[in-house]
Design a protein around this motif. Structure first.
Motif, PDB file in Angstrom:
ATOM      1  N   VAL A   1      11.760  -4.115  -1.389  1.00  0.00           N
ATOM      2  CA  VAL A   1      11.163  -2.831  -1.773  1.00  0.00           C
ATOM      3  C   VAL A   1      10.426  -2.226  -0.577  1.00  0.00           C
ATOM      4  CG1 VAL A   1       9.534  -1.665  -3.299  1.00  0.00           C
ATOM      5  CG2 VAL A   1      10.976  -3.503  -4.187  1.00  0.00           C
ATOM      6  N   ARG A   2       9.720  -3.068   0.161  1.00  0.00           N
ATOM      7  CA  ARG A   2       9.007  -2.577   1.336  1.00  0.00           C
ATOM      8  C   ARG A   2       9.985  -1.985   2.358  1.00  0.00           C
ATOM      9  NH1 ARG A   2       8.017  -3.488   6.325  1.00  0.00           N
ATOM     10  NH2 ARG A   2       9.395  -5.303   6.399  1.00  0.00           N
ATOM     11  N   VAL A   3      11.085  -2.686   2.611  1.00  0.00           N
ATOM     12  CA  VAL A   3      12.089  -2.173   3.546  1.00  0.00           C
ATOM     13  C   VAL A   3      12.701  -0.882   3.018  1.00  0.00           C
ATOM     14  CG1 VAL A   3      14.341  -2.637   4.606  1.00  0.00           C
ATOM     15  CG2 VAL A   3      12.614  -4.447   4.490  1.00  0.00           C
ATOM     16  N   LEU A   4      12.987  -0.851   1.735  1.00  0.00           N
ATOM     17  CA  LEU A   4      13.578   0.334   1.104  1.00  0.00           C
ATOM     18  C   LEU A   4      12.727   1.575   1.338  1.00  0.00           C
ATOM     19  CD1 LEU A   4      15.798   1.389  -0.992  1.00  0.00           C
ATOM     20  CD2 LEU A   4      14.023   0.995  -2.712  1.00  0.00           C
ATOM     21  N   MET A   5      11.407   1.430   1.271  1.00  0.00           N
ATOM     22  CA  MET A   5      10.509   2.580   1.325  1.00  0.00           C
ATOM     23  C   MET A   5       9.874   2.804   2.695  1.00  0.00           C
ATOM     24  SD  MET A   5      11.186   3.502  -1.627  1.00  0.00           S
ATOM     25  CE  MET A   5      10.441   5.071  -1.178  1.00  0.00           C
TER      26      MET A   5
ATOM     27  N   ARG B   1      12.696   9.250   0.436  1.00  0.00           N
ATOM     28  CA  ARG B   1      11.579   9.573   1.318  1.00  0.00           C
ATOM     29  C   ARG B   1      10.290   8.904   0.864  1.00  0.00           C
ATOM     30  NH1 ARG B   1      15.018  14.017   1.517  1.00  0.00           N
ATOM     31  NH2 ARG B   1      15.237  14.963   3.574  1.00  0.00           N
ATOM     32  N   THR B   2       9.427   8.654   1.824  1.00  0.00           N
ATOM     33  CA  THR B   2       8.075   8.184   1.554  1.00  0.00           C
ATOM     34  C   THR B   2       7.119   9.133   2.261  1.00  0.00           C
ATOM     35  OG1 THR B   2       8.799   5.876   1.429  1.00  0.00           O
ATOM     36  CG2 THR B   2       6.455   6.271   1.762  1.00  0.00           C
ATOM     37  N   LYS B   3       6.207   9.729   1.493  1.00  0.00           N
ATOM     38  CA  LYS B   3       5.275  10.698   2.052  1.00  0.00           C
ATOM     39  C   LYS B   3       3.855  10.360   1.642  1.00  0.00           C
ATOM     40  CE  LYS B   3       8.098  14.914   2.347  1.00  0.00           C
ATOM     41  NZ  LYS B   3       8.142  16.353   1.991  1.00  0.00           N
ATOM     42  N   VAL B   4       2.907  10.754   2.483  1.00  0.00           N
ATOM     43  CA  VAL B   4       1.500  10.686   2.121  1.00  0.00           C
ATOM     44  C   VAL B   4       1.080  12.090   1.692  1.00  0.00           C
ATOM     45  CG1 VAL B   4      -0.847  10.213   2.890  1.00  0.00           C
ATOM     46  CG2 VAL B   4       1.042   8.786   3.696  1.00  0.00           C
ATOM     47  N   LEU B   5       0.653  12.224   0.443  1.00  0.00           N
ATOM     48  CA  LEU B   5       0.252  13.505  -0.111  1.00  0.00           C
ATOM     49  C   LEU B   5      -1.211  13.459  -0.521  1.00  0.00           C
ATOM     50  CD1 LEU B   5       3.318  14.227  -2.457  1.00  0.00           C
ATOM     51  CD2 LEU B   5       2.971  15.020  -0.115  1.00  0.00           C
ATOM     52  N   ASP B   6      -1.875  14.606  -0.400  1.00  0.00           N
ATOM     53  CA  ASP B   6      -3.252  14.721  -0.862  1.00  0.00           C
ATOM     54  C   ASP B   6      -3.207  15.047  -2.347  1.00  0.00           C
ATOM     55  OD1 ASP B   6      -5.908  15.112  -1.279  1.00  0.00           O
ATOM     56  OD2 ASP B   6      -6.148  16.753   0.150  1.00  0.00           O
TER      57      ASP B   6
ATOM     58  N   THR C   1       0.197   7.435  -0.953  1.00  0.00           N
ATOM     59  CA  THR C   1       1.562   7.239  -0.481  1.00  0.00           C
ATOM     60  C   THR C   1       2.517   7.359  -1.665  1.00  0.00           C
ATOM     61  OG1 THR C   1       0.786   5.779   1.277  1.00  0.00           O
ATOM     62  CG2 THR C   1       3.118   5.675   0.717  1.00  0.00           C
ATOM     63  N   VAL C   2       3.472   8.254  -1.524  1.00  0.00           N
ATOM     64  CA  VAL C   2       4.357   8.607  -2.630  1.00  0.00           C
ATOM     65  C   VAL C   2       5.811   8.336  -2.259  1.00  0.00           C
ATOM     66  CG1 VAL C   2       5.153  10.504  -4.118  1.00  0.00           C
ATOM     67  CG2 VAL C   2       2.744  10.398  -3.410  1.00  0.00           C
ATOM     68  N   ALA C   3       6.512   7.606  -3.120  1.00  0.00           N
ATOM     69  CA  ALA C   3       7.972   7.524  -3.034  1.00  0.00           C
ATOM     70  C   ALA C   3       8.515   8.822  -3.604  1.00  0.00           C
ATOM     71  CB  ALA C   3       8.480   6.329  -3.831  1.00  0.00           C
ATOM     72  N   TRP C   4       9.338   9.499  -2.848  1.00  0.00           N
ATOM     73  CA  TRP C   4       9.677  10.889  -3.163  1.00  0.00           C
ATOM     74  C   TRP C   4      11.166  11.114  -2.965  1.00  0.00           C
ATOM     75  CZ3 TRP C   4      11.838  14.855  -0.324  1.00  0.00           C
ATOM     76  CH2 TRP C   4      11.578  16.176  -0.727  1.00  0.00           C
ATOM     77  N   GLU C   5      11.792  11.718  -3.957  1.00  0.00           N
ATOM     78  CA  GLU C   5      13.183  12.122  -3.780  1.00  0.00           C
ATOM     79  C   GLU C   5      13.486  13.328  -4.641  1.00  0.00           C
ATOM     80  OE1 GLU C   5      15.460  12.957  -2.000  1.00  0.00           O
ATOM     81  OE2 GLU C   5      16.206  10.992  -1.397  1.00  0.00           O
TER      82      GLU C   5
ATOM     83  N   VAL D   1       3.638   7.435  -7.083  1.00  0.00           N
ATOM     84  CA  VAL D   1       2.559   6.924  -6.243  1.00  0.00           C
ATOM     85  C   VAL D   1       2.726   5.412  -6.193  1.00  0.00           C
ATOM     86  CG1 VAL D   1       0.074   6.717  -5.912  1.00  0.00           C
ATOM     87  CG2 VAL D   1       1.036   8.833  -6.856  1.00  0.00           C
ATOM     88  N   ILE D   2       2.985   4.888  -5.013  1.00  0.00           N
ATOM     89  CA  ILE D   2       3.372   3.480  -4.893  1.00  0.00           C
ATOM     90  C   ILE D   2       2.247   2.540  -5.319  1.00  0.00           C
ATOM     91  CG2 ILE D   2       4.052   1.692  -3.237  1.00  0.00           C
ATOM     92  CD1 ILE D   2       5.678   3.810  -1.753  1.00  0.00           C
ATOM     93  N   ALA D   3       1.007   2.885  -5.007  1.00  0.00           N
ATOM     94  CA  ALA D   3      -0.104   1.961  -5.261  1.00  0.00           C
ATOM     95  C   ALA D   3      -0.399   1.770  -6.740  1.00  0.00           C
ATOM     96  CB  ALA D   3      -1.358   2.450  -4.542  1.00  0.00           C
ATOM     97  N   ASP D   4      -0.306   2.843  -7.537  1.00  0.00           N
ATOM     98  CA  ASP D   4      -0.742   2.734  -8.935  1.00  0.00           C
ATOM     99  C   ASP D   4       0.299   3.160  -9.963  1.00  0.00           C
ATOM    100  OD1 ASP D   4      -0.768   5.533  -8.915  1.00  0.00           O
ATOM    101  OD2 ASP D   4      -2.919   5.641  -8.551  1.00  0.00           O
TER     102      ASP D   4
END
Length: 356
Positions: free
Chosen positions: A272-276, A290-295, A302-306, A320-323
């Motif tokens: 999963v880490r490699v994927l993102m 895509r992986t983006k950092v969004l406010d 950090t957001v997994a985004w597609e 949101v990957i963390a939660d």
């Protein structure tokens, strides 16, 4: 046609779920301004909002429901990357091997240089001849070709640049990738998706398709404008483009898939880490997504985004990957992609609002 906000709040009440107080008015206002489709929001533990707006099909009329199926456009590339990572875990594919290892008939000058990883990150240098062919002749979408024929015809031209050095969003990469996964496993891509994702995760409205999306039971039809205007805008997807845009799903199934991937029920945590992990920083591109950092709600997250589109269809998924906070937006009426992004942002922020 724009409808009064109060009307929209009434018509969806039989096909909606809400535990996110701000989400309902945000979604209803979008529907009043022309959004036609499905919206789902999760707080990482449960669905806190889901609703469907408008029509899925016409003649006969079929109202949109939260279980309506949609083709996902380029989100299919992320699905293909998940499948590839699972095959890598099984030792059937290596991301850093040249594609000639799996396709010995591929032109050697390119096949010995392009790695599987390059395909998944649009960094191969293989020219996008398939898009050129479709623009010149839309009937290219109706062709029925086996992997070898499709690769030879649309994905084997001289490299445009040294693999791994540049970015080119080339659908040809995924034609080659289909040949690799099917050659490496002896199974069709549809069978792989079913065995790796659909069956283990209990997905009820998901799979791989070819041909017209509207031929799939329960699928929304694409329209330019509104369904009532009857301006259809859906296109056939050839089987050799399955990894580029041939995955369909519903909003609840897409949430199940995201939950499964990020809970390591499909892939190991390292996979999963490699994927993102972003490989092309300028495009925020990882493997197929895509992986983006969004406010979001006052914090950098950090957001997994597609995002995927094809014809009138628009599908967006943010996680949101963390939660695990998630927003899924699906539309079948050519809704402006910037407005979909703004809608998703407002919904994701709303998902963090404290309960009333």
């Amino acid at each position: 046609m724009r409808r009064p906000l109060a009307f929209l709040l009434l018509v969806v009440c039989g096909n909606a779920f809400a535990d996110c107080a701000p989400c309902g008015p945000i979604a209803a206002r979008a529907a009043a301004e022309g959004f036609n489709g499905v919206i789902l929001v999760s707080d990482g533990h449960t669905t806190v909002f889901s609703a469907a707006y408008g029509d899925a099909r016409m003649a006969p009329d079929v109202p949109m429901t939260t279980a309506t199926r949609f083709p996902t456009g380029s989100l299919a590339k992320w699905i293909a990357s998940i499948v590839t990572m699972r095959l890598a875990e099984q030792g059937l594919i290596s991301l850093d091997q040249p594609i000639s290892r799996y396709l010995p008939d591929y032109p050697k000058a390119a096949g010995d240089k392009v790695r599987v990883r390059d395909l998944l990150t649009h960094s191969s240098g293989i020219p996008n001849d398939i898009d050129k062919a479709i623009k010149e002749d839309p009937n290219t979408r109706k062709l029925v070709l086996d992997d070898a024929s499709a690769i030879h015809r649309f994905a084997s031209g001289p490299l445009a640049f040294v693999p791994g050095t540049q970015w080119d969003y080339s659908h040809a990469n995924w034609i080659v990738m289909k040949g690799i996964v099917e050659r490496a496993t002896g199974s069709s891509y549809a069978e792989l998706v079913k065995g790796i994702l659909v069956a283990p995760l209990g997905l009820e409205d998901s799979g791989v398709f070819a041909g017209m999306p509207s031929d799939i039971r329960g699928m929304a039809t694409g329209f330019k404008g509104t369904p009532r205007e009857s301006n259809r805008l859906d296109k056939p997807n050839p089987s050799f483009m399955a990894l580029a845009g041939g995955y369909y799903t519903s909003a609840p199934d897409l949430l199940k898939l995201l939950d499964g991937v990020f809970a390591a029920r499909v892939l190991k945590p390292e996979s999963v880490r490699v994927l993102m992990t972003v490989v092309r920083p300028q495009q925020s591109y990882a493997l197929g997504g895509r992986t983006k950092v969004l406010d979001i709600a006052g914090e950098a997250r950090t957001v997994a985004w597609e995002y995927g589109s094809d014809g009138a269809y628009r599908v967006l998924a943010w996680r949101v990957i963390a939660d695990g906070h998630t927003v899924i937006v699906m539309n079948n009426t050519n809704y402006d992609h910037m407005e979909i992004g703004d809608l998703a942002t407002r919904l994701l922020v709303a998902s963090y609002a404290p309960p009333p």
